[in-house]
Write an enzyme that holds these catalytic residues in place. Structure first.
Site, PDB file in Angstrom:
ATOM      1  N   LYS A 264     -16.471  13.982 -48.811  1.00  0.00           N
ATOM      2  CA  LYS A 264     -15.121  14.433 -48.434  1.00  0.00           C
ATOM      3  C   LYS A 264     -14.176  14.391 -49.627  1.00  0.00           C
ATOM      4  O   LYS A 264     -13.427  15.337 -49.870  1.00  0.00           O
ATOM      5  CB  LYS A 264     -14.592  13.557 -47.287  1.00  0.00           C
ATOM      6  CG  LYS A 264     -15.437  13.624 -46.022  1.00  0.00           C
ATOM      7  CD  LYS A 264     -14.842  12.819 -44.890  1.00  0.00           C
ATOM      8  CE  LYS A 264     -14.938  11.330 -45.125  1.00  0.00           C
ATOM      9  NZ  LYS A 264     -16.343  10.831 -45.142  1.00  0.00           N
TER      10      LYS A 264
ATOM     11  N   HIS B 197     -49.356  -6.170 -37.637  1.00  0.00           N
ATOM     12  CA  HIS B 197     -48.079  -5.681 -37.104  1.00  0.00           C
ATOM     13  C   HIS B 197     -47.809  -4.243 -37.560  1.00  0.00           C
ATOM     14  O   HIS B 197     -47.519  -3.363 -36.743  1.00  0.00           O
ATOM     15  CB  HIS B 197     -46.951  -6.615 -37.571  1.00  0.00           C
ATOM     16  CG  HIS B 197     -45.605  -6.291 -37.007  1.00  0.00           C
ATOM     17  ND1 HIS B 197     -45.041  -6.977 -35.958  1.00  0.00           N
ATOM     18  CD2 HIS B 197     -44.708  -5.331 -37.322  1.00  0.00           C
ATOM     19  CE1 HIS B 197     -43.857  -6.474 -35.671  1.00  0.00           C
ATOM     20  NE2 HIS B 197     -43.629  -5.463 -36.491  1.00  0.00           N
ATOM     21  N   GLU B 198     -47.887  -4.015 -38.872  1.00  0.00           N
ATOM     22  CA  GLU B 198     -47.588  -2.676 -39.398  1.00  0.00           C
ATOM     23  C   GLU B 198     -48.668  -1.671 -38.994  1.00  0.00           C
ATOM     24  O   GLU B 198     -48.361  -0.488 -38.775  1.00  0.00           O
ATOM     25  CB  GLU B 198     -47.451  -2.728 -40.922  1.00  0.00           C
ATOM     26  CG  GLU B 198     -46.336  -3.637 -41.429  1.00  0.00           C
ATOM     27  CD  GLU B 198     -44.969  -3.273 -40.862  1.00  0.00           C
ATOM     28  OE1 GLU B 198     -44.752  -2.094 -40.500  1.00  0.00           O
ATOM     29  OE2 GLU B 198     -44.120  -4.180 -40.757  1.00  0.00           O
TER      30      GLU B 198
END
Length: 647
Positions: A218, A435-436
C-alpha cells in the site's frame, strides 16, 4: 542577482541558527567593548590629546610639591590631574593611600572627588548582554523544539516532523496489483493535467483509501502515484498525530495540510490511518479519547476545506477498514476505496521478477515454481524470500543464487529458521518421524487435500521439531466443505500416527488440534455447513485481512452446548477415519520413517512414489531398489576416496 544571493544567505542562516546567534553576539560584544573605557581616560579626556610623557602616582605628588598642578580629581581607582599648562593626566591610584590629600592640603592645590564607576559599561556588560545571551539561547532552543517536536513541549507544529519528498518509485516498480494501479492512475493524470478535468466540470476524488492485508504494498503504491505525477509527497503515520497533550494532533493536522497546499499540486499520505480514524462511537455514550477525537475532527474539517478542484490528494492506508469512522468514509472525504490484496499466481511471478533484478540469479531459478510454493504470501514476504535466498548463497560463497537457495528461503519464511544445533535424541526423532509421516500420507491419499512438497524432521523455528510442507496446486479463494474436512484430516494425521504406531501420544500435536478445532468451529458458526445452527451465523469475523472472530456471544447456552458437542463428536469421527487410513497404509509409514531416519528430509515425490508402489503391490521392490542405489553410491564414494589416497 542580488535577490538570488540574499535568498541563498537567508537559507544558509535558516539552516544554521546557532551560527547566526554566535555572529550576532560577537558583534555586540565588539561594539560595546569599543565604546567602553579601557581605564576611563579615553571616555572623559577633557580637551587635549597631547601627552609628552607617562606619569605615575608618585609623579602627581611631586608635581603638587613643585606647584605645577591646577586641579586634582580623586576617585576610588584613579587620580586625574590638570597641569597649569592645560595638560590632563590620569594615573592609577594606590589603594588606601591618604598621603596625597595631605600633600595637596599642604601645598594648597585645589582637589575634589570624581565617580570613576562607569554606569553605562556596568549596565551593558553586567545586565544587558547577559540577559540578551540568555534570551537568544532560549529562543534558539525553543525554535529547535518547535521544528523537532511541534513546538515547545511538543505542542503545535508538524514542521521538521513531516517533510515533503519526491519519490523515484514508478508504477513499473509495483507488481502484482494491476487493478489497484488502474484505480489510482486517474489521480496521476489529474495532478499532471488538472485543467483538463476542471474544464469538463469533473470533480476528482479528494481522498483515496488503500485497503489490504499487511505487506501487500500500500505504501509503495502511494509512493508510485507521487513518483509518476512528480509532485511533493508528504508521508506521515497516523500515530504521529497522537500526543499526551490535547490539541497537539489537531494542530499538526492543520500544519500538514497548510504545507501541502503551499506546495500544491501535492499528495498527503497517512499510513495506518486507523490510529486516528477509529469510529467515535467506539468510546460509548461518553465518547472516546479526547485527543484522538479532536485530531479526527480536525482531519474531517481539513478535508472538507479543500476546494473541489484544489490539486491536493489525500491517500491513506489501513488493514482495519471496519473500525474507521463513517464520517471519514463518506463521499467528499475518502471517496474511493482501493483494495490492495495479496497477489495471485501471476502477480507473485511479477513481484519476483521485480525483486530478482537486484540479485545475481542462476539459470536454474524457476520463478513459477517459487510462486506456486508461496501461495497466500504478500509482496513483502516475497521480497524477503528473494533477499534471504541471496543471503544464503552468500554464506555458501556462491557466485550466483540458485533454485535450492530459493527453496530454502521459502521454507524459512513458512516454517522458520533451521535449528541444526537442536539435535533430537533417537526417541524424539522417532516420534517426530512417525508424526510427520502421518501428516504426509493422509495429505496424499485424501481427496482435495493439499499435496506434499517436502517432509522434514529437522527442527525449525521456535517450537517446530519437524514439518510437512503442503502446497496447493493452484490459487484458491473459496474452500468447499470437503476441502475443509480434508484439511482437518491432514491435521489429525500426526497425532493418529503416534497412537497407531507408537501406542502413546505426545505433546507435538497441540497446534494441529487447535487449528482443526478452529476449522470445525468456523464450519458450524460462520459458514452454515452443519445442521447444528443451520444457516444462523453465530460468530462474525472481525477482520478479513487480519483474521479473528468476534468474542461477543449472541446465542443461548443451549446452542453453545450443542456446538461444543458437535465439534467434539465431529473431531472424534474424523480421528477414527484417519487412524483406519493410516493402518491401511502402515507399510508406507514404516518406509517413510526409515527414509527420514537416514536422510532427515524427503521430497513429496518420494512420498507419492511409495504410496503408488504400495497400491500396485510393489513396495518392497521400490524399497530394495532404493537400498541398492544407496549401496552403489556408497561404493562409488569409497572408490573415489581410495583413488584419491593412491594419488
Amino acid at each position: 542577482m542580488d535577490k538570488k544571493n540574499n535568498k541563498n544567505n537567508n537559507n544558509f542562516f535558516d539552516k544554521n541558527p546557532l551560527l547566526l546567534f554566535i555572529v550576532f553576539a560577537v558583534l555586540i560584544v565588539i561594539v560595546f567593548r569599543s565604546i567602553a573605557p579601557n581605564g576611563i581616560n579615553e571616555l572623559n579626556n577633557l580637551t587635549s590629546n597631547k601627552q609628552v610623557q607617562v606619569y605615575t602616582y608618585s609623579d602627581i605628588k611631586n608635581l603638587a610639591k613643585e606647584g605645577k598642578l591646577a586641579y586634582v580629581a580623586i576617585g576610588q581607582k584613579i587620580v586625574r590631574a590638570k597641569l597649569k599648562d592645560g595638560e590632563v593626566i590620569t594615573v592609577q591610584k594606590v589603594p588606601n593611600d591618604s598621603t596625597l590629600v595631605e600633600i595637596l592640603d599642604k601645598y594648597k592645590v585645589p582637589y575634589g572627588a570624581i565617580n570613576d564607576n562607569n554606569w553605562l559599561s556596568e549596565l551593558i556588560f553586567g545586565w544587558i548582554i547577559p540577559i540578551f545571551i540568555f534570551f537568544a539561547i532560549w529562543m534558539f532552543l525553543a525554535s529547535r523544539m518547535q521544528k523537532g517536536m511541534g513546538g515547545v513541549l511538543g505542542i503545535g507544529s508538524a514542521k521538521g516532523l513531516i517533510k515533503s519528498e519526491k519519490p523515484d518509485v514508478k508504477f513499473d516498480d509495483v507488481a502484482g496489483n494491476d487493478e489497484a494501479k488502474e484505480e489510482v492512475k486517474e489521480i496521476v493524470d489529474f495532478l499532471k493535467n488538472p485543467d483538463r478535468y476542471i474544464d469538463l466540470g469533473a470533480k476528482i476524488p479528494k481522498g483515496v483509501l488503500l485497503v489490504g492485508p499487511p505487506g501487500t504494498g500500500k505504501t509503495l503504491l502511494a509512493k508510485a502515484v507521487a513518483g509518476e505525477a512528480d509532485v511533493p509527497f508528504f508521508a506521515v503515520s497516523g500515530s504521529s498525530f497522537i500526543e499526551m497533550f490535547v490539541g497537539v494532533g489537531a494542530a499538526r493536522v492543520r500544519d500538514l495540510f497548510n504545507q501541502a497546499k503551499k506546495e500544491a499540486p501535492s499528495i498527503i499520505f497517512i499510513d495506518e490511518i486507523d490510529a486516528i480514524g477509529k469510529s467515535r462511537a467506539a468510546g460509548g455514550p461518553m465518547g472516546g479519547n479526547d485527543e484522538r477525537e479532536q485530531t479526527l475532527n480536525q482531519l474531517l474539517a481539513e478535508m472538507d476545506g479543500f476546494d473541489s478542484n484544489e490539486p491536493v490528494i489525500v491517500l491513506a492506508a489501513t488493514n482495519r477498514p471496519e473500525v474507521l469512522d463513517p464520517a471519514l468514509l463518506r463521499p467528499g472525504r475518502f471517496d474511493r476505496q482501493v483494495l490492495v490484496d495479496k497477489p495471485d499466481f501471476k502477480g507473485r511471478v511479477e513481484i519476483l521478477k521485480v525483486h530478482i533484478k537486484k540479485i545475481k540469479a542462476g539459470k536454474d531459478v524457476d520463478l513459477e515454481e517459487i510462486a506456486r510454493m508461496t501461495a497466500g504470501l504478500a509482496g513483502a514476504d516475497l521480497a524477503n524470500i528473494v533477499n534471504e535466498a541471496a543471503l544464503l548463497a552468500g554464506r555458501k560463497n556462491k557466485k550466483e543464487v540458485n533454485q535450492e537457495d530459493f527453496v530454502e528461503a521459502v521454507e524459512r519464511q513458512i516454517a522458520g529458521l533451521e535449528k541444526k544445533s537442536r539435535r533430537l535424541n533417537d526417541k524424539d526423532k522417532k516420534i517426530v518421524a512417525y508424526h510427520e509421516s502421518g501428516h504426509a500420507v493422509i495429505a496424499e491419499v485424501t481427496e482435495k487435500a493439499r499435496k506434499v512438497k517436502k517432509v522434514s524432521i529437522v527442527p525449525r523455528g521456535l517450537a517446530a521439531l519437524g514439518y510437512t510442507l503442503n502446497m496447493p496446486e493452484e490459487d484458491k479463494y473459496l474452500m468447499q466443505k470437503s476441502e475443509l474436512i480434508a484439511e482437518v484430516d491432514t491435521l489429525l494425521g500426526g497425532r493418529a500416527a503416534e497412537e497407531v504406531f507408537l501406542g502413546e501420544i505426545s505433546t507435538g500435536a497441540g497446534n494441529d488440534l487447535e487449528r482443526a478445532t478452529d476449522i470445525v468451529r468456523a464450519m458450524v458458526s460462520m459458514y452454515g455447513m452443519t445442521d447444528v445452527a443451520g444457516l444462523m451465523v453465530l460468530e462474525k469475523q472481525t477482520n478479513r485481512f487480519l483474521g479473528g472472530f468476534a468474542q461477543q456471544r449472541e446465542y443461548s447456552e443451549k446452542t453453545q452446548e450443542e456446538v461444543d458437542k458437535f465439534i467434539k463428536e465431529f473431531l472424534e469421527n474424523r480421528y477414527k477415519h484417519v487412524k483406519e487410513t493410516l493402518k491401511k497404509y502402515s507399510p508406507v509409514i514404516e518406509a517413510m520413517v526409515k527414509d527420514l531416519f537416514e536422510k532427515e528430509v524427503i521430497d513429496g515425490s518420494r512420498v507419492r512414489e511409495l504410496i503408488k508402489a504400495y497400491e500396485e503391490g510393489r513396495l518392497e521392490e521400490v524399497i530394495n531398489n532404493s537400498s541398492n542405489e544407496k549401496n552403489n553410491e556408497a561404493k562409488e564414494e569409497n572408490n573415489d576416496e581410495k583413488n584419491g589416497n593412491n594419488s
